[in-house]
Design an enzyme around this catalytic site. Structure first.
Site, PDB file in Angstrom:
ATOM      1  N   ASP A   1      -5.811   5.796  -1.079  1.00  0.00           N
ATOM      2  CA  ASP A   1      -4.986   5.337   0.039  1.00  0.00           C
ATOM      3  C   ASP A   1      -3.956   4.333  -0.481  1.00  0.00           C
ATOM      4  O   ASP A   1      -4.309   3.283  -1.014  1.00  0.00           O
ATOM      5  CB  ASP A   1      -5.911   4.699   1.078  1.00  0.00           C
ATOM      6  CG  ASP A   1      -5.164   4.196   2.307  1.00  0.00           C
ATOM      7  OD1 ASP A   1      -3.927   4.107   2.258  1.00  0.00           O
ATOM      8  OD2 ASP A   1      -5.827   3.890   3.312  1.00  0.00           O
TER       9      ASP A   1
ATOM     10  N   ASP B   1       6.856   7.213   1.137  1.00  0.00           N
ATOM     11  CA  ASP B   1       7.307   8.604   1.224  1.00  0.00           C
ATOM     12  C   ASP B   1       7.432   9.076   2.670  1.00  0.00           C
ATOM     13  O   ASP B   1       7.129   8.346   3.623  1.00  0.00           O
ATOM     14  CB  ASP B   1       6.309   9.491   0.470  1.00  0.00           C
ATOM     15  CG  ASP B   1       6.928  10.790  -0.013  1.00  0.00           C
ATOM     16  OD1 ASP B   1       8.075  11.080   0.345  1.00  0.00           O
ATOM     17  OD2 ASP B   1       6.243  11.508  -0.761  1.00  0.00           O
ATOM     18  N   LEU B   2       7.843  10.322   2.820  1.00  0.00           N
ATOM     19  CA  LEU B   2       7.888  10.964   4.133  1.00  0.00           C
ATOM     20  C   LEU B   2       6.480  11.351   4.563  1.00  0.00           C
ATOM     21  O   LEU B   2       5.712  11.903   3.773  1.00  0.00           O
ATOM     22  CB  LEU B   2       8.755  12.231   4.082  1.00  0.00           C
ATOM     23  CG  LEU B   2      10.215  12.047   3.658  1.00  0.00           C
ATOM     24  CD1 LEU B   2      10.849  13.407   3.413  1.00  0.00           C
ATOM     25  CD2 LEU B   2      10.991  11.284   4.721  1.00  0.00           C
TER      26      LEU B   2
END
Length: 839
Positions: A589, A607-608
């Protein structure tokens, strides 16, 4: 049958709410532990295992002692109060561990085993005490209400049904309404309040002299069973019944894990859909307990026959549930493509009911019916109940872990379901082998052999992943892992990485966009030496950093399956990411990795992500951004990339406002110049920092090498992607803030997705996106933008040129070619590297 006394009815109601509170705790504990030690499948499984272990230990411990107490109902009330008291300590413990965990990790948590040990200690200290007291409530209440052993099956199954139905209500409430209404802390306090009220009412009942159910004729339950009027001569050894309870617990939780993975292939996988799957499973168990309640009344029907029927039906339905699932989903088709929110929830509920409810009922009937089989046991009632629940729960822990982390990766979903169905048949064989008589033992051996027949069912021909033949897709590799299904697919000359059938994490067909997620921000920093990536996907984005003179690149990816596939299949496009000594990749994570490690970075790139997926909302919270800010070196900044094609202006406003709460300066950079399928980067600076026009020129020359390129080219290449000043515009000052306590994105994004699918809302694309850029530019023109104070007039024109290009595409898409042509002409006239041909 005598009518129930009001006090007995009240106790049943209290036990209903006790079950609801327990599931609210479980849902919130799993989430909170995920925020503390990482939202991985391992961390979630660990939290559930420790919760179940507490239930099991409490059931065994209090079950043995309830017969020696003066008042079982007083014990029940005391246990509920103890649950409330220890649950209240959760707040202090979590705050303490949020401070302590990074220190412990820095000292001992470098190795995976040490990290797992630390997580186990933390989870145990937080979850185990409350669960331990919860585990004693059913034995205590059962000991109080069941005055004769011959009522053990009937009343015990009724109590189990009530408590489990309450759990289903709690799971539904915690998944759908309470966190938005009350926040997670308010929801948690509500559960504590429920337990506190239950405990106090139970203690008042214990002090009352009003007789309870059966109290006048049977003042206390006897440890010795009364003679039974049943014609079933079998006397079941307690150890055998407990072994069956263990095995059926193993199978039930294993099947739930597999069903959840199946539905993950066709759902939006939001907090709502996970809550629906859990609720339907608990509802099935509750209805199964009601079935056991009815079967327990059939005293003249041999228990071995009833048990055989329950297990055999459960085995058959579990084995065929895979085919039922494929049938109702049309071979892994995404459910509810064009449906609005209400219709989608209804379809998901009905689909889970069709697949899970009937087999779940028969699976859920076994444990409470085992109480009927213990009616001849020479032990106190509370002890029988507590120990049976304990061994069943331990079996559930083993089933969840072994299925999720061993069977699923080794055998896949289909084969694992067949294996668990086989185990159900083998349990039948075990039960018959324990009977006296040659014929019964022959039947037992027949079941052991017959279970193997299920392993020859042709599941290998079933589709595991949905490959779109219309798009000329070819499956390269599939991993059915413990965290997700992950696949590499070739399509139309490109290679993509897909998770759980419908979530694409990157593609070689989008190389420019993926690399821009690194190039655009790193062109803004004068010396980007240490970079952190939250999310990896294919690795193309992180690999682009290696073109700069970086010293250390830390990449996190929560799915180990994705890391393995990216390493095997995307190496040619990642610039040596998986072999470079400067790169460290954590299959963990990313939010938790930032929190637990004291390392600092020049640039943090997030990030996306798919906003409506469960857990993603945690990556847009104020608390996460505060941690990220604290991990930035002087002069550093955070970049939050957003998929504009997956958010509405509402979600965008919430995320922008949340970043503004942490970073005094937030500006917007575009990841491309196309209004459709566009990506947006919000850049947060811990201190207001103006754009330095010399930095992208210097970085551009570094990347260009010996190529003769004019300075204006590098300036234009940077500034055409600038979208506006979020902070200075004031446009988002009144938007709500996304926090760990009130994760608005987590709960609003799934509803928005359904509204868009039904045509009732719009993503931030095309005209909506162009309008946002226009409004930002009108609110703070480049000449007045404090971020752009160092720009020359010609450089400010590049910003207008970028907006002109997007406007041109927008007009072109709606058929206005004349206006589009004018805007294109402005763009080409302004940008030198296109108009002069020296790109």
């Amino acid at each position: 049958m005598h009518p129930l006394r009001p006090h007995t009815v009240l106790l049943y109601v209290l036990f209903l709410f006790s079950g609801a509170a327990a599931l609210i705790y479980q849902v919130l504990w799993v989430r909170q532990l995920g925020l503390l030690v990482g939202s991985t499948a391992q961390a979630a499984a660990l939290a559930v295992a420790i919760f179940f272990a507490g239930i099991a230990a409490g059931g065994w411990f209090w079950g043995e002692r309830v017969a020696r107490t003066r008042s079982a109902i007083r014990l029940f009330g005391g246990l509920e109060l103890a649950v409330a008291a220890t649950a209240l300590l959760f707040f202090f413990l979590v705050d303490f561990y949020h401070t302590l965990y990074p220190l412990l990790y820095a000292r001992w948590g470098v190795s995976p085993l040490a990290d797992l040990f630390l997580k186990s200690v933390i989870a145990t200290s937080v979850l185990f005490p409350s669960a331990f007291f919860m585990g004693g409530t059913l034995p205590a209440l059962g000991h109080h209400l069941i005055r004769q052993h011959r009522h053990l099956g009937r009343t015990g199954s009724w109590l189990y049904a009530i408590n489990t139905f309450g759990g289903a209500l709690g799971a539904l409430a915690a998944g759908f309404v309470l966190p938005l209404w009350l926040g997670f802390q308010g929801t948690y306090l509500l559960a504590i309040g429920l337990d506190l009220s239950i405990g106090l009412i139970a203690l008042l009942l214990a002090r009352s002299r009003i007789p309870l159910e059966n109290e006048t004729t049977h003042p206390a339950p006897s440890p010795i069973p009364a003679p039974s009027d049943s014609t079933d001569d079998s006397r079941w050894p307690v150890s055998l019944v407990q072994l069956i309870a263990f095995m059926t617990g193993f199978c039930a939780l294993g099947v739930e894990i597999l069903w959840t993975r199946l539905f993950a292939q066709v759902l939006q996988n939001s907090v709502y859909t996970y809550a629906l799957v859990l609720t339907v499973f608990l509802l099935a168990l509750a209805l199964g307990a009601l079935l056991a309640h009815g079967l327990s009344r059939l005293r003249r029907l041999p228990t071995i026959h009833v048990l055989t029927g329950l297990l055999l039906i459960a085995a058959g339905l579990v084995a065929f549930s895979n085919w039922i699932f494929y049938g109702i989903t049309g071979g892994l088709a995404y459910l509810g493509v064009d449906q609005d929110w209400i219709a989608y929830v209804r379809q998901v509920f009905l689909s889970t009911v069709v697949v899970m409810l009937i087999p779940g009922i028969f699976m859920g009937a076994v444990l409470p019916y085992l109480l009927r089989m213990l009616q001849s046991a020479q032990r106190p009632i509370g002890e029988l109940i507590g120990q049976l629940i304990a061994v069943n729960t331990v079996g559930a822990i083993a089933g969840a872990w072994l299925t999720g982390f061993l069977l699923l990766p080794l055998l896949g979903v289909s084969r694992s379901l067949l294996l668990l169905a086989t185990l159900y048949v083998w349990i039948i064989g075990l039960a018959w082998l324990a009977q006296s008589g040659a014929n019964r033992r022959i039947a037992g051996f027949a079941c052991l052999l017959g279970g193997l027949v299920l392993q020859w069912m042709p599941v290998d021909r079933m589709q595991v992943i949905h490959v779109r033949t219309a798009g000329d897709e070819v499956l390269v590799e599939l991993i059915e892992g413990s965290h997700a299904h992950a696949a590499v697919i070739d399509t139309e000359g490109h290679r993509l990485l897909r998770v759980n059938n419908y979530y694409t994490l990157g593609s070689t067909g989008a190389l420019e966009k993926e690399r821009n997620q690194t190039l655009i921000p790193l062109m803004l920093h004068p010396q980007p030496r240490r970079i952190f990536y939250l999310g990896m996907g294919t690795g193309i984005t992180a690999g682009a950093a290696l073109a700069f003179p970086v010293e250390r690149v830390v990449v996190t990816e929560i799915l180990p399956e994705v890391v393995r596939l990216a390493r095997r299949h995307f190496g040619p496009w990642t610039e040596g990411l998986f072999d470079d000594e400067r790169v460290v990749i954590h299959a963990h994570d990313g939010r938790n990795q930032l929190r637990r490690s004291p390392e600092q970075y020049d640039v943090i790139i997030s990030d996306l992500f798919t906003p409506w997926k469960a857990g993603t909302g945690n990556l847009y919270t104020r608390e996460h951004y505060q941690v990220a800010r604290d991990r930035l070196k002087p002069g550093g900044f955070l970049v939050q990339w957003l998929p504009a094609y997956m958010i509405s202006i509402e979600e965008f406003s919430i995320i922008a406002r949340t970043m503004m709460e942490v970073f005094p300066q937030v500006v917007l950079w575009r990841g491309d110049l196309f209004p459709s399928e566009s990506i947006i980067g919000l850049v947060g600076y811990p201190t207001p920092t103006p754009y330095d026009p010399q930095v992208p020129i210097a970085q551009g020359r570094l990347l260009a090498g010996d190529e003769p390129v004019a300075d204006e080219v590098f300036s234009a290449l940077s500034l055409i992607f600038y979208g506006g000043n979020i902070t200075a515009s004031g446009r988002f000052d009144h938007a709500p803030i996304n926090t760990d306590n009130r994760p608005l994105i987590e709960y609003l994004a799934p509803r928005t997705q359904r509204a868009v699918q039904a045509g009732r809302a719009h993503w931030l694309t095309d005209e909506a996106l162009a309008t946002l850029y226009e409004q930002l530019m009108e609110a703070v023109p480049p000449t007045e933008d404090p971020y752009l104070i160092n720009l020359a007039p010609a450089q400010r024109d590049y910003i207008h040129a970028g907006l002109h290009y997007i406007q041109a595409i927008t007009h072109l898409n709606r058929g206005d070619t004349e206006t589009a042509g004018i805007l294109f002409e402005k763009f080409y006239r302004t940008v030198p590297f296109l108009s002069d041909g020296n790109y």
